[in-house]
Design an enzyme around this catalytic site. Structure first.
Site, PDB file in Angstrom:
ATOM      1  N   GLY A 207      40.444 156.548  35.219  1.00 16.92           N
ATOM      2  CA  GLY A 207      41.219 157.694  34.731  1.00 16.92           C
ATOM      3  C   GLY A 207      41.083 157.866  33.236  1.00 16.92           C
ATOM      4  O   GLY A 207      40.211 157.261  32.610  1.00 16.92           O
ATOM      5  N   ASN A 208      41.920 158.697  32.661  1.00 16.40           N
ATOM      6  CA  ASN A 208      41.937 158.858  31.206  1.00 16.40           C
ATOM      7  C   ASN A 208      43.377 159.085  30.750  1.00 16.40           C
ATOM      8  O   ASN A 208      44.296 159.159  31.571  1.00 16.40           O
ATOM      9  CB  ASN A 208      41.011 159.993  30.761  1.00 16.40           C
TER      10      ASN A 208
END
Ligand code: PMT
Length: 400
Positions: A207-208
């Site tokens: 993810g980020n």
């Protein structure tokens, strides 16, 4: 564009310590394009000076029903304004308005108007919690008027609790939502929000750090201007509107499908989401187990470029369709932004430097350069994400 251009307001000021904040509120409402007539209660003049409101207001302040030129100022004001905003709205003002009592200029104007009424409550914490005040607020809201809750914080005398007048921006946003320009009414805009999650196994993902704050601010700004919005989002949105449809997604592939479908009937796309460029080719079906020498090797494959895909599809649309991308850059910000707008082919690209502490993913503020396909650009200095959102929506509205 100023959000309250051509809007006429009465600004009621109650007798509470927060009355001093009404001066800044009035100035900011006028900056937004509104014409403001101050209505000061006798008690408010114990906290703020009449001269200040005379100097800064658009019209002469009203302090009484009987000392001005007009014999009927309450109906004249009540019929002439788009909204009556009261800040601070004290327990006394809420009480009078709940029962329709009219014993001074402000309470009489509140009952003599068909315009929108927005009351920003502020009082001591015990008063806000008192059952009489709670019932009055419920009554006022049930009748369709807006009461802005006070905020939590330090109160007069050093006490801490709920009672502080809401932030000036919150009051202004509420006024804009009620009576601001609706220049995007009838337009439908798709906004992508948040960071995608690419599954590794049922419990892990790549993810980020995108929080969704910037995308959420854009949705709010669009709704304020009358647009219908489809939010394709990886995060929950704290806003409800009959003009808002939320499509929850997780991965880039899900976002790609939902965005393309939503764009079929829309007038614009704002691609604010942080989309993973790669995903795990074959995620594990069950949780990957740790074991000696059992280190997983992730084979990544490229995700579709959603923005470039929509830009290319929109060339076939018979209607006007505007595409707005974002660019998260860490070096040579504007130069890389210019390369990116050419590569993606979008009409507008909002470039932000996500390497700086104050503008990184998840921050409250942002600073951007808005690039246009014709080579022109607009710099928006460091400001809360809601202010950046207004500039992005202005840029879009000009193109639409
Ligand atoms: O959510 P916040 O915490 O408030 O943070 C906001 C933000 C920093 C995430 C936001 O302002 C932002 O910059 N969003 C775009 C992030 C990004 O993915 O930038 P990029 O330079 O990698 O991509 C350029 C554009 O292509 C973006 O519009 C992106 O949505 C789009 N893209 C990227 C990859 C991909 N596979 N498909 C795409 O459509």
């Amino acid at each position: 564009m100023k959000r309250l251009e051509g809007v006429s307001l009465a600004l009621g000021v109650g007798g509470g310590i927060a009355a001093y904040k009404a001066v800044e509120l009035m100035r900011r409402l006028i900056d937004e394009g509104a014409t403001v007539t101050p209505i000061l209660t006798a008690n408010s003049l114990n906290f703020v000076g009449l001269t200040t409101f005379r100097a800064l207001g658009s019209n002469e302040p009203i302090t009484s029903l009987f000392n001005g030129d007009s014999p009927i100022p309450h109906t004249k004001i009540g019929q002439g304004v788009d909204a009556v905003v009261v800040a601070p709205a004290t327990a006394d003002i809420l009480s009078k308005f709940a029962v329709g009592s009219c014993d001074d200029a402000l309470s009489t104007i509140l009952v003599s108007t068909d315009a929108k009424v927005i009351l920003a409550a502020a009082m001591h914490k015990e008063m806000w919690a008192h059952p009489a005040v709670v019932e009055n607020v419920a009554t006022i809201r049930r009748r369709g008027f807006v009461v802005i809750d006070p905020e939590h914080g330090i109160l007069a005398g050093g006490d801490v609790g709920f009672g502080r007048l809401a932030a000036t921006e919150v009051v202004i946003d509420s006024v804009v939502a009620e009576v601001g320009s609706k220049d995007l009414a009838g337009k439908s805009v798709v906004v992508t929000i948040g960071g995608t999650r690419e599954a590794i196994d049922p419990v892990r993902f790549i993810g980020n750090r995108s929080s969704g704050k910037q995308g959420f601010a854009i949705v709010s700004a669009l709704l304020d201007r009358g647009a219908s919005v489809v939010a394709v989002s990886t995060v929950e949105l704290q806003v409800e509107s009959p003009r808002l449809e939320v499509v929850r997604v997780e991965s880039a592939l899900e976002m790609d499908g939902a965005t393309r479908r939503s764009c079929e009937d829309a007038d614009a796309l704002i691609m604010c989401a942080a989309v993973a460029d790669y995903r795990v080719e074959t995620p594990w079906n069950s949780k990957f187990k740790r074991g000696s020498g059992n280190v997983p090797e992730l084979k990544l494959v490229e995700n579709p470029d959603i923005l470039a895909g929509v830009v290319s599809e929109s060339k076939k649309f018979s209607r006007k369709f505007i595409t707005v991308g974002f660019a998260a850059e860490t070096d040579d910000v504007e130069k890389n932004g210019r390369l990116k707008i050419a590569k993606k082919g979008c009409d507008i690209l909002v470039v932000n430097d996500v390497s700086k502490e104050e503008t990184r993913f998840g921050s409250a503020d942002n600073e951007v350069v808005i690039l246009f396909a014709d080579g022109s650009s607009r710099f928006v200095p460091l400001a809360p994400k809601r202010a950046i959102a207004i500039e992005v929506v202005n840029a879009l509205a000009e193109r639409l």
